[in-house]
Write a protein that holds these residues in place. Structure first.
Motif, mmCIF file in Angstrom:
data_model
loop_
_atom_site.group_PDB
_atom_site.id
_atom_site.type_symbol
_atom_site.label_atom_id
_atom_site.label_comp_id
_atom_site.label_asym_id
_atom_site.label_seq_id
_atom_site.Cartn_x
_atom_site.Cartn_y
_atom_site.Cartn_z
ATOM 1 N N PRO A 198 0.839 -1.190 0.000
ATOM 2 C CA PRO A 198 0.000 0.000 0.000
ATOM 3 C C PRO A 198 0.879 1.247 0.000
ATOM 4 O O PRO A 198 1.796 1.345 0.808
ATOM 5 C CB PRO A 198 -0.774 -0.114 1.316
ATOM 6 C CG PRO A 198 0.016 -1.028 2.158
ATOM 7 C CD PRO A 198 0.851 -1.894 1.274
ATOM 8 N N GLU A 199 0.610 2.124 -0.939
ATOM 9 C CA GLU A 199 1.483 3.297 -1.088
ATOM 10 C C GLU A 199 1.557 4.177 0.150
ATOM 11 O O GLU A 199 2.620 4.602 0.566
ATOM 12 C CB GLU A 199 0.932 4.157 -2.217
ATOM 13 C CG GLU A 199 1.773 4.065 -3.468
ATOM 14 C CD GLU A 199 1.138 4.828 -4.588
ATOM 15 O OE1 GLU A 199 0.667 5.966 -4.327
ATOM 16 O OE2 GLU A 199 1.100 4.289 -5.714
ATOM 17 N N ASP A 200 0.391 4.425 0.729
ATOM 18 C CA ASP A 200 0.353 5.442 1.789
ATOM 19 C C ASP A 200 0.402 4.876 3.207
ATOM 20 O O ASP A 200 0.302 5.632 4.166
ATOM 21 C CB ASP A 200 -0.949 6.265 1.656
ATOM 22 C CG ASP A 200 -1.058 6.881 0.288
ATOM 23 O OD1 ASP A 200 0.006 7.180 -0.292
ATOM 24 O OD2 ASP A 200 -2.188 7.031 -0.223
ATOM 25 N N TYR A 201 0.496 3.577 3.315
ATOM 26 C CA TYR A 201 0.431 2.974 4.652
ATOM 27 C C TYR A 201 1.643 2.085 4.902
ATOM 28 O O TYR A 201 2.253 1.584 3.968
ATOM 29 C CB TYR A 201 -0.809 2.084 4.788
ATOM 30 C CG TYR A 201 -2.108 2.821 4.670
ATOM 31 C CD1 TYR A 201 -2.805 3.229 5.801
ATOM 32 C CD2 TYR A 201 -2.641 3.100 3.412
ATOM 33 C CE1 TYR A 201 -4.007 3.898 5.690
ATOM 34 C CE2 TYR A 201 -3.852 3.776 3.289
ATOM 35 C CZ TYR A 201 -4.532 4.178 4.431
ATOM 36 O OH TYR A 201 -5.717 4.842 4.323
ATOM 37 N N ASN A 336 -0.067 -2.986 13.457
ATOM 38 C CA ASN A 336 -0.706 -1.693 13.239
ATOM 39 C C ASN A 336 -0.587 -1.272 11.783
ATOM 40 O O ASN A 336 0.503 -1.299 11.220
ATOM 41 C CB ASN A 336 -0.031 -0.632 14.112
ATOM 42 C CG ASN A 336 -0.109 -1.006 15.582
ATOM 43 O OD1 ASN A 336 -1.089 -0.690 16.253
ATOM 44 N ND2 ASN A 336 0.892 -1.712 16.083
ATOM 45 N N LEU A 337 -1.723 -0.907 11.222
ATOM 46 C CA LEU A 337 -1.739 -0.362 9.861
ATOM 47 C C LEU A 337 -1.760 1.161 10.011
ATOM 48 O O LEU A 337 -2.748 1.728 10.492
ATOM 49 C CB LEU A 337 -2.988 -0.870 9.133
ATOM 50 C CG LEU A 337 -3.221 -0.368 7.716
ATOM 51 C CD1 LEU A 337 -2.159 -0.925 6.757
ATOM 52 C CD2 LEU A 337 -4.610 -0.795 7.215
ATOM 53 N N VAL A 338 -0.652 1.779 9.638
ATOM 54 C CA VAL A 338 -0.477 3.203 9.952
ATOM 55 C C VAL A 338 -0.216 3.995 8.680
ATOM 56 O O VAL A 338 0.577 3.556 7.829
ATOM 57 C CB VAL A 338 0.766 3.416 10.870
ATOM 58 C CG1 VAL A 338 0.733 4.791 11.513
ATOM 59 C CG2 VAL A 338 0.852 2.346 11.930
ATOM 60 N N LYS A 339 -0.857 5.167 8.568
ATOM 61 C CA LYS A 339 -0.538 6.056 7.442
ATOM 62 C C LYS A 339 0.924 6.439 7.553
ATOM 63 O O LYS A 339 1.417 6.756 8.638
ATOM 64 C CB LYS A 339 -1.398 7.328 7.524
ATOM 65 C CG LYS A 339 -2.803 7.143 7.010
ATOM 66 C CD LYS A 339 -3.143 8.326 6.080
ATOM 67 C CE LYS A 339 -4.383 8.042 5.259
ATOM 68 N NZ LYS A 339 -5.614 8.383 5.951
ATOM 69 N N LYS A 340 1.631 6.410 6.424
ATOM 70 C CA LYS A 340 3.084 6.642 6.469
ATOM 71 C C LYS A 340 3.461 7.934 7.174
ATOM 72 O O LYS A 340 4.387 7.970 7.970
ATOM 73 C CB LYS A 340 3.654 6.642 5.054
ATOM 74 C CG LYS A 340 3.920 5.240 4.590
ATOM 75 C CD LYS A 340 4.757 5.184 3.337
ATOM 76 C CE LYS A 340 5.001 3.707 3.013
ATOM 77 N NZ LYS A 340 4.950 3.380 1.610
ATOM 78 N N ASP A 341 2.693 8.999 6.902
ATOM 79 C CA ASP A 341 3.098 10.282 7.503
ATOM 80 C C ASP A 341 2.780 10.344 9.006
ATOM 81 O O ASP A 341 3.258 11.209 9.711
ATOM 82 C CB ASP A 341 2.502 11.484 6.732
ATOM 83 C CG ASP A 341 1.008 11.338 6.531
ATOM 84 O OD1 ASP A 341 0.419 10.421 7.158
ATOM 85 O OD2 ASP A 341 0.418 12.124 5.765
ATOM 86 N N GLU A 345 5.270 9.729 14.427
ATOM 87 C CA GLU A 345 4.614 10.297 15.617
ATOM 88 C C GLU A 345 3.975 9.187 16.469
ATOM 89 O O GLU A 345 4.079 9.176 17.695
ATOM 90 C CB GLU A 345 3.536 11.263 15.124
ATOM 91 C CG GLU A 345 2.899 12.105 16.189
ATOM 92 C CD GLU A 345 1.698 12.844 15.590
ATOM 93 O OE1 GLU A 345 1.813 13.364 14.455
ATOM 94 O OE2 GLU A 345 0.641 12.872 16.271
ATOM 95 N N PHE A 346 3.357 8.229 15.791
ATOM 96 C CA PHE A 346 2.738 7.110 16.511
ATOM 97 C C PHE A 346 3.797 6.340 17.306
ATOM 98 O O PHE A 346 3.612 6.037 18.489
ATOM 99 C CB PHE A 346 2.006 6.190 15.524
ATOM 100 C CG PHE A 346 1.647 4.844 16.104
ATOM 101 C CD1 PHE A 346 0.840 4.744 17.235
ATOM 102 C CD2 PHE A 346 2.119 3.671 15.519
ATOM 103 C CE1 PHE A 346 0.523 3.501 17.776
ATOM 104 C CE2 PHE A 346 1.809 2.428 16.057
ATOM 105 C CZ PHE A 346 1.009 2.337 17.189
ATOM 106 N N VAL A 347 4.912 6.047 16.646
ATOM 107 C CA VAL A 347 5.961 5.262 17.302
ATOM 108 C C VAL A 347 6.478 5.998 18.541
ATOM 109 O O VAL A 347 6.636 5.414 19.620
ATOM 110 C CB VAL A 347 7.108 4.952 16.298
ATOM 111 C CG1 VAL A 347 8.329 4.399 17.005
ATOM 112 C CG2 VAL A 347 6.616 3.960 15.234
ATOM 113 N N PRO A 366 9.451 -2.458 12.071
ATOM 114 C CA PRO A 366 8.751 -2.263 10.795
ATOM 115 C C PRO A 366 8.617 -3.627 10.116
ATOM 116 O O PRO A 366 9.467 -4.494 10.303
ATOM 117 C CB PRO A 366 9.702 -1.370 9.992
ATOM 118 C CG PRO A 366 11.033 -1.522 10.647
ATOM 119 C CD PRO A 366 10.839 -2.033 12.046
ATOM 120 N N VAL A 367 7.548 -3.826 9.359
ATOM 121 C CA VAL A 367 7.344 -5.123 8.722
ATOM 122 C C VAL A 367 7.882 -5.110 7.300
ATOM 123 O O VAL A 367 7.502 -4.262 6.502
ATOM 124 C CB VAL A 367 5.838 -5.463 8.678
ATOM 125 C CG1 VAL A 367 5.597 -6.720 7.848
ATOM 126 C CG2 VAL A 367 5.297 -5.642 10.080
#
Ligand code: GLA
Length: 384
Positions: A198-201, A336-341, A345-347, A366-367
């Motif tokens: 997925p490009e953005d995630y 966790n499926l996270v938006k790249k941007d 911050e999440f981490v 990271p996977v």
């Protein structure tokens, strides 16, 4: 890792070994569905168990684990089972190959790994698959098919390690391919590869560092509950059960069994919904299903723990698209499926908040979806 393993092999056993590796796994969705004939959605990751192995012309196996710093020696008959629990994985694989009419002779091996232990990333399946793949190559001319290698690992868990697991972990560890997840139907055993990019995630694993341990655990009890309900419904597995059927026997079964089966029935549908959503590029739905899975695993299947629920809450607060317990539960990681941007911050937040509450930071991985069991060719050339 390769160099360390080879150096150790040379100093202990001398001969020129062949190197093999197999991977840990993630699972996007479909938890505790494998032993219920349902669907799973795993992929192999870039964390592996690697072993250097060479036949030794005897009827004994000598294995050294670098990470445990211990050597085990055993024969290949049923009564030769080693005492060390880690060595039973290797012994079990040998025995399961022999039971199927395959060939295993004496060998020497040194292995090590970077699949974190007890994190729910299937270090044990990686170990089994690595040796199953290697012994197929070294002694059986690769005549045992790859799916059977996965079953050999699964039978090892059942017969030598006390875990009545499904097929998912060993399947993913053996069959994984770089960049692809796999949807496996655990009843027909049909599967297909799903490119996952997925490009953005991105997918991020957050390890609570609560050790999950499946042997002698409530894991087997969960499986028994499911089997009891299936039997009560006159079905082979819960694959064909519906909520309507389950509700029709609600008063005849324990509340515990009811909620276990409810989770499994709902989870089966979630995997299919996620496949459709992935095909449509709809990651919001994928994420929402992941949160639903977490809730079900926590409240109905009861395989979560305080720390994992806390990680899930933080993910939600941070606006992470999807988050859930991954694997058997009882500790280990959330996926966790996270938006790249949003990921950095999440981490940061998850590390800080978790540490504030539990006194230590969770580990974050990271996977990278990678290849499953394989021979590590290039290193052999370096050795020769
Ligand atoms: C463990 C088992 C698998 C599977 C998962 C839960 O990892 O080894 O077979 O049941 O738990 O989905």
């Amino acid at each position: 890792m390769k160099e360390k393993i080879l150096a150790e092999f040379h100093s202990r056993f001398g001969e020129n070994p062949v190197l093999y590796a197999s991977a840990g796994r993630i699972n996007l969705i479909g938890e505790h569905t494998d032993y219920n004939g349902g669907f799973v959605f795993p992929g192999a990751i870039d964390k592996v168990i690697m072993a250097a192995i060479a036949p030794n012309e005897t009827d004994k196996v000598r294995v050294f684990s670098i990470d445990i710093n211990e050597e085990a020696e055993f024969g290949l008959n049923e009564e030769d089972a080693p005492k060390q629990s880690w060595a039973r994985y290797v012994f079990g694989v040998c025995r399961e190959i022999l039971k199927r009419g395959g060939i295993v002779k004496g060998f020497d091996a040194v292995f090590a790994g970077n699949v974190p232990l007890g994190a729910g990333l299937s270090s044990s399946a990686a170990l089994e698959s690595c040796f199953a793949f290697a012994l197929n190559d070294l002694f059986n001319d690769n005549t045992i098919d790859k799916f059977e290698l996965a079953r050999i690992g699964q039978s090892t868990e059942h017969n030598y390690c006390g875990v009545n697991c499904g097929i998912m972990d060993q399947f993913a560890s053996v069959m994984g391919q770089k960049g692809k997840l796999m949807r496996l139907d655990c009843r027909s055993m049909e599967f297909e590869y799903f490119p996952f990019d997925p490009e953005d995630y991105e997918l991020v694993l957050v390890d609570s560092r609560v050790k999950h341990e499946l042997a002698d655990s409530p894991y087997n009890k969960r499986r028994e509950s499911c089997e009891r309900v299936a039997k009560r419904l006159g079905l082979e597995t819960l694959r064909d059960a519906t909520m309507q059927m389950l509700n029709s026997i609600r008063t005849d079964i324990t509340a515990e069994d009811y909620f276990r089966a409810k989770f499994v029935i709902e989870e089966k549908d979630r995997v299919l919904a996620v496949c459709d959503a992935l095909n449509a590029g709809d990651y919001e739905t994928v994420g929402q299903k992941m949160y639903e899975t977490h809730k079900g695993l926590s409240e109905d299947y009861e395989v979560s723990c305080e720390e994992l629920d806390f990680l899930n809450d933080i993910a939600k607060e941070c606006g992470v698209t999807g988050s859930r317990i991954m694997g058997g539960g009882f500790g280990g990681c959330t996926i966790n499926l996270v938006k790249k941007d949003l990921a950095p911050e999440f981490v940061e937040t998850v590390k800080t908040k978790f540490k504030e509450k539990y006194g230590h930071e969770p580990k974050v991985y990271p996977v990278v979806i990678s290849d499953g069991a394989h021979k590590v060719e290039e290193t052999v050339e370096e050795v020769n």
